[in-house]
Design a protein around this motif. Sequence first.
Motif, PDB file in Angstrom:
ATOM      1  N   ARG A  86       0.760  -1.155  -0.126  1.00  0.00           N
ATOM      2  CA  ARG A  86       0.014   0.217  -0.003  1.00  0.00           C
ATOM      3  C   ARG A  86       1.048   1.178   0.019  1.00  0.00           C
ATOM      4  N   TYR A  87       0.500   2.150  -0.808  1.00  0.00           N
ATOM      5  CA  TYR A  87       1.344   3.531  -0.938  1.00  0.00           C
ATOM      6  C   TYR A  87       0.184   4.718  -0.870  1.00  0.00           C
ATOM      7  N   VAL A  88       0.468   5.227   0.150  1.00  0.00           N
ATOM      8  CA  VAL A  88      -0.402   6.914   0.306  1.00  0.00           C
ATOM      9  C   VAL A  88       0.563   7.939   0.194  1.00  0.00           C
ATOM     10  N   GLY A 132      -5.802  11.331   1.361  1.00  0.00           N
ATOM     11  CA  GLY A 132      -6.931  11.141   0.344  1.00  0.00           C
ATOM     12  C   GLY A 132      -6.657  10.488  -0.962  1.00  0.00           C
ATOM     13  N   ILE A 133      -5.472   9.970  -1.051  1.00  0.00           N
ATOM     14  CA  ILE A 133      -5.020   9.132  -2.138  1.00  0.00           C
ATOM     15  C   ILE A 133      -4.413   7.743  -2.019  1.00  0.00           C
ATOM     16  N   SER A 134      -4.787   6.680  -2.252  1.00  0.00           N
ATOM     17  CA  SER A 134      -4.309   5.503  -1.762  1.00  0.00           C
ATOM     18  C   SER A 134      -3.882   4.510  -2.824  1.00  0.00           C
ATOM     19  N   HIS A 135      -3.046   3.815  -2.970  1.00  0.00           N
ATOM     20  CA  HIS A 135      -2.726   2.713  -4.165  1.00  0.00           C
ATOM     21  C   HIS A 135      -2.476   1.511  -3.362  1.00  0.00           C
ATOM     22  N   GLN A 136      -2.987   0.294  -3.654  1.00  0.00           N
ATOM     23  CA  GLN A 136      -2.565  -1.037  -3.230  1.00  0.00           C
ATOM     24  C   GLN A 136      -2.414  -1.890  -4.434  1.00  0.00           C
ATOM     25  N   PHE A 137      -1.332  -2.519  -4.000  1.00  0.00           N
ATOM     26  CA  PHE A 137      -0.923  -3.707  -5.107  1.00  0.00           C
ATOM     27  C   PHE A 137      -0.874  -4.991  -4.373  1.00  0.00           C
ATOM     28  N   VAL A 194      -2.108 -10.810 -10.426  1.00  0.00           N
ATOM     29  CA  VAL A 194      -1.668  -9.345  -9.803  1.00  0.00           C
ATOM     30  C   VAL A 194      -3.033  -8.595  -9.403  1.00  0.00           C
ATOM     31  N   ARG A 195      -3.000  -7.697  -8.562  1.00  0.00           N
ATOM     32  CA  ARG A 195      -4.334  -7.113  -8.608  1.00  0.00           C
ATOM     33  C   ARG A 195      -3.882  -5.549  -8.232  1.00  0.00           C
ATOM     34  N   TYR A 196      -4.940  -4.825  -8.196  1.00  0.00           N
ATOM     35  CA  TYR A 196      -4.608  -3.216  -8.015  1.00  0.00           C
ATOM     36  C   TYR A 196      -5.915  -2.468  -7.499  1.00  0.00           C
ATOM     37  N   ASN A 197      -5.571  -1.794  -6.418  1.00  0.00           N
ATOM     38  CA  ASN A 197      -6.895  -1.089  -6.058  1.00  0.00           C
ATOM     39  C   ASN A 197      -6.360   0.497  -5.588  1.00  0.00           C
ATOM     40  N   GLY A 198      -6.948   1.410  -6.210  1.00  0.00           N
ATOM     41  CA  GLY A 198      -6.607   2.708  -5.844  1.00  0.00           C
ATOM     42  C   GLY A 198      -7.834   3.706  -5.753  1.00  0.00           C
ATOM     43  N   THR A 199      -7.955   4.555  -4.520  1.00  0.00           N
ATOM     44  CA  THR A 199      -8.987   5.436  -4.226  1.00  0.00           C
ATOM     45  C   THR A 199      -8.502   6.731  -4.097  1.00  0.00           C
TER      46      THR A 199
END
Length: 938
Positions: free
Chosen positions: A624-626, A630-635, A660-665
Amino acid sequence: MKALLAGVVLVLAGAAQGESRVVFGSFESAWYAERHAATVADGLDIATDVVAFDAAGIRRHRVVGPVLPEAEARALRDVAVRRGWPGAWLLHGLPAPVAAAPAPREPSADTRSTPEARTAEPDGPVDAPGPGDLAERRLTLRSTADPVEAIVVPRYADRDLDIVLDGVLDEGVWAETPGYDGMRVIQPDTLVEPRYRTVVRYLYTERGLYVGAWMEQPPETLLARLSSRDEHINRDNFGITLDTSGEGLYGFWFTINLGGTVMDGKVEPEREFTVEWDGPWESATAPLPDGWSAEVFLPWSMLSMPPGTEDREMGIWVDRQVAHIDERWSWPALPFTAARFLSAFGRLKVPGVAPRQELSLFPYASTTFDQARNDEEANVGLDVFWRPSVGFQVTGAVNPDFGAVESDDVVINLTARETFFPEKRLFFLEGSEIFTTTARGQITSFSNNQGSAQSTGARRTAVSFVRPPTMVLNTRRIGGKGLVDIPDDVRVPGYEQAKPTDLLGAIKATGQAGPLRYGALTAIEDDPELLGEKDGRDFVVEGDGRSFGVLRGLLESTGDGRRSVGYIGTVLDHPLRQAIVHGVDGHYLSGGGKLKADVQLLNSDIDDSVAGEELGYGLLSDFRYVPRRGISHQFGLDYFDDTFEMNDMGFRGRNDMRGVRYNGTITRSGMKRFRQWRGGLRGGYFQNGKGQVMRSGIFLSNNLMFHNRSEVRTQFNYFPPRWNDIESRGNGAYREDGRLQVSAAYGTDTSKVLSWSVQTEVQQEELGDLDYLGGFGVTFKPTDRFSFDFDLLYRYRENWLIHQGGREFATFRAKDWQPKMAMDLFISARQQLRLTMQWAGIRGHELASYRVPLGDGDLVAYTKGPDDPSADFTISRLTAQLRYRWQIAPLSDLWVVYTRGSNLPDRGYATFSELFEDALNEPVIDVLVVKLRYRFGG
């Protein structure tokens, strides 16, 4: 008097010269002032200063711009207002500062966000009015908005305190204890100063921590809704979260709701909350003419903490929910959209805390009347919780009664994938967090109870799918469906095969030694007995009970971030099967909290009496990278071979997958037209060992909340063509066409007496045809003691593909009704009467028949013979429960529970009304349970 005249002269002189400064805010904390000054300087490209001054004896720090002619200063102020500093004002003249602002101690990057400045400066001292009869003794507020400064908590001897936990802060010790404010709005994450004050006071003894809180609020806006323990609904509450490790490794959270209902649980780094733990703490609330107040006592003996007593320091985070405006405030200001949480708490100094040995006994007695089987059973048993030292606890159970007094949700699952049900038994929940190896194993995140009962803000809609967790230890396996070899000539109903197995005993130990935390668990089942039928007569099938063992260790280090490595091993032993799983997990959190990594390597060793011995391997990883609030990236990266198996004691959706999977908010709050917007982009790509794509897709979500706190939620999903190698149950793989899914939902403000939600969804089936879903739900809460919830889902499916055995499939035109109701009546905060009912009814009409080709490929249509029976079907499953609960004392309850459930066999062409009526009248579960469980000691 001379100083006052000199100040007047300076102001008049400055005004005459036309020189002014723009003031961008005033703060009690120099740290916040410096951060705010830097933000203003960057945003407006100007030079800023922090000037200290005294206001009625209180030191403040003013953020000001450069000295400018008055016209230019006014122009700068107008620009500042347009760019987001609406509280900017002009200071005419240049009076000398009292003293230079001290240099703040700078925390690590991204630890806090600067709150918006106050728009006006008070003329008098910052005092918090006392509640009720304390109005004559005004309570001095020592506001500390600087999380770097530790709060030194005063210590008292127990014999010197006479605090009655009634929610009213009328004891003299509260007036003598410093109060703290400094909260900011974190949900929505605007970080502005709240509209009402919150004054929190702390004191402690050798027994525990006392917390008193006064919450300013207009009395006509108070919401004090009662509920079951740990139920999240929209109401006014106050919470305390303690990092008892002192290093951001683990913590406990406690919430007291106005009216007396409580919630509690544990938290792991960085923001992994669980509600499974319940503690024996005490609390009370009281409404006041100017708001409400709360008193809380937290015994040290219930809290895990490292050894050492002299300089004990804990982390703390306090929060408050204001329901009528749907805002959450906290100190420190740590919104959930930011990178850090547990590692960024404020500090409490409580030297000398050394919890004493604790021994708690939980004897129980229960009587079960099973009318469906014409059986009656009485049980007595004992649970033991022993903490011989601060870092070690042993939990044991003798003849445990693991019969749940809360029924599971009704789930219709016609797929090859197993349904996950969360744990509800106290013995297994206590201390369970040490056995959670990654965030994917957090049970709380996967609750199926998705209606308004788990909602704040806008009402949520019911959902028909929740992605299950991945966990090495799923304690629902222990005492669950038995492992029994059923002879071919004996027919045992499915509900009989699925019934739980009695446990003879269980023991669990958890503890901490320096940087090492550890846990061990063992349990032994009784021999299961299943009632079946052979040659038209009742026949009992006997089996052997299983033995279970778990070992866990976690070595952690903190400092600049967090690093840890752990091991978990599970073993199941049975004459027919032995299953061993090993797992090594590693965790990393950067110093600023922006980067978080969790990696786990797994190995399984299965020895089955039929299939033989197999070794399997797996890997799962999450990053997870923040970059900013208010912005988040998860791999994610997953690898599991086709022989890996951990479902004997764990839970995993499937093996034989790699991908692989990705989730960004993105979250934005405080906009002009909308209260909050949250957008999400998810995607994934997974193959099996043959190189066939078996799971892939792109998923877009959009949540838009209006200022009236209603919310619109939309979802757009696309599934590219893929192979399905699961539904045929090992009889080959078949291709599926690409599919679209579009859904929309709307919910209204849950703080109102009546709230409602609607939803609609259109999606393509595996063979391309459309199915439609519609849903409606309503929540009615006319008083704090009564609530009624109702949700209804309806689905129409065209060409629904269902496995028929072997390589055979059939498609169906189906209608599916699923109503769900819950009604609660509270005699008091500790006495609850709850009625729940959930039914699922499906009617399916066969349309066509298909086979999976040999060697994989597209499904092959074929025509049935004239003598082949129709595959038309009906399903009718119902669970209803009437439950009375009386909390006699902390963790001591009397239960009277009546449960009625049914699972009707196929009824051909029966109508839905007939299916529902028969489900009520033909139960397979018809049980009355009376259970008393009482806690001694502590």
